[in-house]
Design an enzyme around this catalytic site. Structure first.
Site: not given
Length: 169
Positions: A78, A129, A141
């Site tokens: 990510c 994240h 993402h």
């Protein structure tokens, strides 16, 4: 190498990698903006430019598998995705890991998110994240389960994991 040593190394590398660990203090506090909550000092055309760039980034990276520590088309995590998209599509440098990206820019209230903002999630006790806001609650993402994709903040999983937003652009 014993299983215990191997496991220790894997855990250590995981903690140092892209979707990183964050200290307990969490998201830095929002900084008031001198321009208030107005749209980009720019006009609607800047908004459209950012959205178009993010859709281009999605087309380029869509389906790339998630790989912890990965930085390329064979696998990406990510924070590498956000770092590369910011560099290649917006000419902005971001740190390599999520924890350091969390310290970039200024804080943004959830109700004021706009395209290009970094959106952070706490996916487990010590794991973060990050994605990049698009329009309508969507964000780009690198998903652990589906690779590079677009999700929406209103999805129950993401809504419950939301940590904060930072504005860098």
């Amino acid at each position: 190498m014993s299983t215990k040593q191997y496991l220790s190394i894997v855990i250590f590398l995981f903690l140092l990698s892209g979707c990183g660990v964050v200290p307990r203090e969490g998201v830095p506090q929002s900084q008031p903006s001198s321009s208030g909550n107005t749209p980009m000092a720019s006009s609607v055309s800047s908004f459209d430019r950012v959205v178009n760039q993010l859709h281009s980034a999605h087309r380029e990276w869509e389906g790339t598998p998630y790989r912890l520590g990965g930085t390329g088309m064979n696998g990406i995590d990510c924070s590498a995705l956000t770092q590369i998209v910011y560099r290649d599509f917006f000419g902005e440098d971001l740190p390599r890991n999520t924890r350091k990206q969390l310290g970039e820019g200024s804080g943004v209230r959830r109700s004021s998110i706009r395209p290009g903002d970094l959106i952070f999630f706490r996916t487990s006790r010590n794991v973060l994240h990050v994605g990049i806001a698009m329009e309508g609650g969507d964000f780009l993402h690198a998903s652990v389960s589906n690779g590079v994709m677009i999700s929406n903040l209103s999805e129950p999983y993401w809504a419950g994991k939301y940590l904060g937003t930072r504005r860098v652009l």
